[in-house]
Scaffold this motif. Structure first.
Motif, PDB file in Angstrom:
ATOM      1  N   ARG A   1       0.966  -1.336  -0.123  1.00  0.00           N
ATOM      2  CA  ARG A   1      -0.162  -0.021  -0.125  1.00  0.00           C
ATOM      3  C   ARG A   1       0.930   1.341   0.062  1.00  0.00           C
ATOM      4  N   ALA A   2       2.067   1.233   0.834  1.00  0.00           N
ATOM      5  CA  ALA A   2       2.724   2.371   0.844  1.00  0.00           C
ATOM      6  C   ALA A   2       3.413   2.585  -0.346  1.00  0.00           C
ATOM      7  N   THR A   3       3.860   1.635  -1.076  1.00  0.00           N
ATOM      8  CA  THR A   3       4.582   1.912  -2.542  1.00  0.00           C
ATOM      9  C   THR A   3       3.435   2.236  -3.326  1.00  0.00           C
ATOM     10  N   LEU A   4       2.146   1.821  -3.542  1.00  0.00           N
ATOM     11  CA  LEU A   4       1.306   2.319  -4.148  1.00  0.00           C
ATOM     12  C   LEU A   4       0.991   3.760  -3.959  1.00  0.00           C
ATOM     13  N   TRP A   5       0.879   4.151  -2.865  1.00  0.00           N
ATOM     14  CA  TRP A   5       0.473   5.330  -2.150  1.00  0.00           C
ATOM     15  C   TRP A   5       1.568   6.347  -2.775  1.00  0.00           C
ATOM     16  N   VAL A   6       2.893   6.013  -2.764  1.00  0.00           N
ATOM     17  CA  VAL A   6       3.607   7.054  -3.279  1.00  0.00           C
ATOM     18  C   VAL A   6       3.741   6.919  -4.867  1.00  0.00           C
ATOM     19  N   ALA A   7       3.540   5.952  -5.331  1.00  0.00           N
ATOM     20  CA  ALA A   7       3.472   5.821  -6.881  1.00  0.00           C
ATOM     21  C   ALA A   7       2.198   6.608  -7.632  1.00  0.00           C
ATOM     22  N   THR A   8       1.166   6.380  -6.665  1.00  0.00           N
ATOM     23  CA  THR A   8      -0.038   7.179  -7.258  1.00  0.00           C
ATOM     24  C   THR A   8       0.252   8.827  -7.035  1.00  0.00           C
ATOM     25  N   GLY A   9       1.177   9.017  -5.814  1.00  0.00           N
ATOM     26  CA  GLY A   9       1.516  10.400  -5.734  1.00  0.00           C
ATOM     27  C   GLY A   9       2.449  10.896  -6.945  1.00  0.00           C
ATOM     28  N   LEU A  10       3.263  10.148  -7.481  1.00  0.00           N
ATOM     29  CA  LEU A  10       4.054  10.499  -8.556  1.00  0.00           C
ATOM     30  C   LEU A  10       3.064  10.837  -9.711  1.00  0.00           C
ATOM     31  N   PHE A  11       2.319   9.849  -9.749  1.00  0.00           N
ATOM     32  CA  PHE A  11       1.292   9.713 -11.178  1.00  0.00           C
ATOM     33  C   PHE A  11       0.718  10.981 -11.056  1.00  0.00           C
ATOM     34  N   SER A  12       0.307  11.616 -10.072  1.00  0.00           N
ATOM     35  CA  SER A  12      -0.436  12.857 -10.209  1.00  0.00           C
ATOM     36  C   SER A  12       0.065  14.005 -11.015  1.00  0.00           C
ATOM     37  N   LEU A  13       1.132  14.133 -11.344  1.00  0.00           N
ATOM     38  CA  LEU A  13       1.747  14.738 -12.267  1.00  0.00           C
ATOM     39  C   LEU A  13       1.359  14.683 -13.517  1.00  0.00           C
ATOM     40  N   VAL A  14       0.921  13.420 -14.077  1.00  0.00           N
ATOM     41  CA  VAL A  14       0.108  12.978 -15.309  1.00  0.00           C
ATOM     42  C   VAL A  14      -0.881  14.089 -15.414  1.00  0.00           C
ATOM     43  N   TRP A  15      -1.543  14.273 -14.420  1.00  0.00           N
ATOM     44  CA  TRP A  15      -2.980  15.202 -14.513  1.00  0.00           C
ATOM     45  C   TRP A  15      -2.426  16.479 -15.067  1.00  0.00           C
ATOM     46  N   LEU A  16      -1.388  16.918 -15.125  1.00  0.00           N
ATOM     47  CA  LEU A  16      -1.044  18.156 -15.783  1.00  0.00           C
ATOM     48  C   LEU A  16      -0.985  17.988 -17.253  1.00  0.00           C
ATOM     49  N   THR A  17      -0.531  17.055 -17.674  1.00  0.00           N
ATOM     50  CA  THR A  17      -0.282  16.709 -18.991  1.00  0.00           C
ATOM     51  C   THR A  17      -1.762  16.554 -19.561  1.00  0.00           C
ATOM     52  N   CYS A  18      -3.026  15.851 -18.594  1.00  0.00           N
ATOM     53  CA  CYS A  18      -4.303  15.700 -19.088  1.00  0.00           C
ATOM     54  C   CYS A  18      -4.861  17.325 -19.136  1.00  0.00           C
ATOM     55  N   TYR A  19      -4.458  18.211 -18.370  1.00  0.00           N
ATOM     56  CA  TYR A  19      -5.148  19.480 -18.613  1.00  0.00           C
ATOM     57  C   TYR A  19      -4.536  20.063 -19.856  1.00  0.00           C
ATOM     58  N   ALA A  20      -3.181  19.814 -20.021  1.00  0.00           N
ATOM     59  CA  ALA A  20      -2.595  20.623 -21.361  1.00  0.00           C
ATOM     60  C   ALA A  20      -3.441  20.064 -22.505  1.00  0.00           C
ATOM     61  N   PHE A  21      -3.632  18.739 -22.216  1.00  0.00           N
ATOM     62  CA  PHE A  21      -4.393  18.255 -23.468  1.00  0.00           C
ATOM     63  C   PHE A  21      -5.715  18.907 -23.743  1.00  0.00           C
ATOM     64  N   ALA A  22      -6.548  19.162 -22.626  1.00  0.00           N
ATOM     65  CA  ALA A  22      -7.722  19.692 -22.516  1.00  0.00           C
ATOM     66  C   ALA A  22      -7.771  21.147 -23.145  1.00  0.00           C
ATOM     67  N   ILE A  23      -6.655  21.672 -22.732  1.00  0.00           N
ATOM     68  CA  ILE A  23      -6.219  23.047 -23.333  1.00  0.00           C
ATOM     69  C   ILE A  23      -6.130  23.250 -24.764  1.00  0.00           C
ATOM     70  N   ALA A  24      -5.378  22.114 -25.123  1.00  0.00           N
ATOM     71  CA  ALA A  24      -4.821  21.906 -26.655  1.00  0.00           C
ATOM     72  C   ALA A  24      -6.012  21.725 -27.583  1.00  0.00           C
ATOM     73  N   LEU A  25      -7.152  21.040 -26.899  1.00  0.00           N
ATOM     74  CA  LEU A  25      -8.431  20.611 -27.633  1.00  0.00           C
ATOM     75  C   LEU A  25      -9.350  21.906 -27.882  1.00  0.00           C
ATOM     76  N   PHE A  26      -9.157  22.611 -26.698  1.00  0.00           N
ATOM     77  CA  PHE A  26      -9.927  24.065 -26.637  1.00  0.00           C
ATOM     78  C   PHE A  26      -9.314  25.020 -27.843  1.00  0.00           C
ATOM     79  N   ALA A  27      -8.052  25.054 -27.795  1.00  0.00           N
ATOM     80  CA  ALA A  27      -7.431  25.811 -28.831  1.00  0.00           C
ATOM     81  C   ALA A  27      -7.660  25.456 -30.363  1.00  0.00           C
ATOM     82  N   ALA A  28      -7.556  23.908 -30.459  1.00  0.00           N
ATOM     83  CA  ALA A  28      -7.948  23.446 -31.822  1.00  0.00           C
ATOM     84  C   ALA A  28      -9.377  24.009 -32.212  1.00  0.00           C
ATOM     85  N   ALA A  29     -10.286  23.857 -31.108  1.00  0.00           N
ATOM     86  CA  ALA A  29     -11.738  24.158 -31.515  1.00  0.00           C
ATOM     87  C   ALA A  29     -11.892  25.721 -32.054  1.00  0.00           C
TER      88      ALA A  29
END
Lengths: 120, 238
Positions: free
Chosen positions: B76-104
């Protein structure tokens, strides 16, 4: 007798008692306290756990001249669980019994076989 | 210890263990006393034969059956830390959403230029107006589709940030909250409206694209009309 032995089969004993018929908590407690010598009051948490697991259900029944008693009854899941656990336990107990009685005869038993004292 | 003292001690112990339905449990022990007293035992004798209140309360404790969790501690502790690092991926997801808005937004601007005949620094290739109109509508549909996609992706990302936070909280908490669904929490009307708009835009996109192509091909007298009007050659400065 080793307390660990009792702990493992107490669930099964309660299920077996309720399989014979619906009983109220005190009946189950007394029966087990008399026969397998467990501390008074330790069966009630067990009954509650079995209820939480969906193996038993409860209902209130009016007795003549007294407060309503809470009866415990097996659910269908409880009956199924009892049948499988019972078969498992009997097979296990038989295997252990065979193992213990097939001991080489070089050390003949000097004592009478252990007998549960029964309170009648 | 008499009956009342025993029951009071049991109630205290049950409260300490946060056991629900304490009254129901106490009633069971009260009944135990009643039966024993009827058999001729004294209150003190009955209380002495019962297990200690704190031992009984411990058996009722809700945390009791959840023991296997402790064994998973390291995982659990390992997964907890891993998902914490994974949280950075959300920034990429938001960037992609902004790119979609820009394309529109870009598709909408080009559509406007085609409709008004605005050259926009010579970036819009020349074509007959009869062909420009269906192409403009086609781009408008594309803009609508991209907007819907961007909105959905934005909401889905936000929801998954929440799902992740809930999971991380539950991994540490004593009393877990129910897990959240991963899909965006749109109201039914909003979801229907978005789906309807997306379907309409997709159909409009296909139909106007085909019409625009046919009109332009007929005007140029060739299937590859962009060669006839040298769209891409001028861009290279040939």
């Amino acid at each position: 007798m080793n307390a660990q032995y009792k702990k493992g089969v107490l669930d099964l004993c309660v299920l077996s008692l309720l399989h014979q018929g619906d009983r109220y908590g005190y009946e189950v407690s007394e029966y087990l306290a008399n026969r397998i010598d467990i501390a008074d009051g330790t069966v009630y948490p067990l009954l509650r756990k079995l209820k939480g697991d969906g193996l038993v259900s409860t209902y209130l029944s009016e007795e003549s001249g007294g407060p309503p008693r809470k009866y415990y009854a097996l659910t269908q899941l409880g009956r199924d669980t009892y049948q499988t656990d019972r078969a498992d336990y009997l097979a296990f107990a038989q295997a252990v019994a065979e193992l213990l009685t097939d001991e080489p005869a070089e050390d003949p038993p000097t004592q009478q076989p252990f007998k549960e004292k029964s309170h009648e | 210890m008499n009956k009342q003292a025993y029951l009071n001690a049991l109630q205290d112990a049950l409260d300490r263990h946060h056991v629900p339905d304490a009254q129901d449990i106490l009633a069971e022990y009260e009944q135990h006393f009643a039966f024993k007293l009827a058999d001729g035992y004294t209150e003190e004798e009955v209380a002495a034969r019962l297990a200690r209140p704190q031992d009984i309360a411990a058996q009722y404790a809700p945390g009791h059956p959840r023991e296997p969790r402790r064994g998973m501690g390291a995982l659990r502790a390992t997964l907890w830390v891993a998902t914490g690092l994974f949280s950075l991926v959300w920034l990429t997801c938001y960037a992609f959403a902004i790119a979609l808005f820009a394309a529109a937004a870009a598709a909408a601007v080009i559509s406007f230029c085609l409709l008004t005949g605005l050259g926009l620094y010579g970036l819009i290739p020349g074509m007959p107006y009869a062909g420009a109109v269906p192409l403009a509508l086609c781009l408008l549909c594309l803009a609508a589709l991209l907007t819907v996609a961007a909105l959905w992706f934005f909401a889905a990302t936000t929801q998954n940030v929440r799902v992740n936070a809930r999971w991380r909280r539950n991994a540490l908490a004593e009393s877990p909250l129910p897990p959240l669904p991963w899909y965006p929490p749109f109201a039914p009307e909003a979801r229907r409206a978005l789906r309807g708009l997306a379907l309409l835009a997709a159909m409009g996109f296909c139909i106007t694209f085909v019409i625009g192509y046919i009109v332009l091909a007929l005007h140029a007298g060739a299937l590859e009309f962009w060669h006839v009007w040298r769209w891409f050659e001028t861009a290279r400065g040939v």
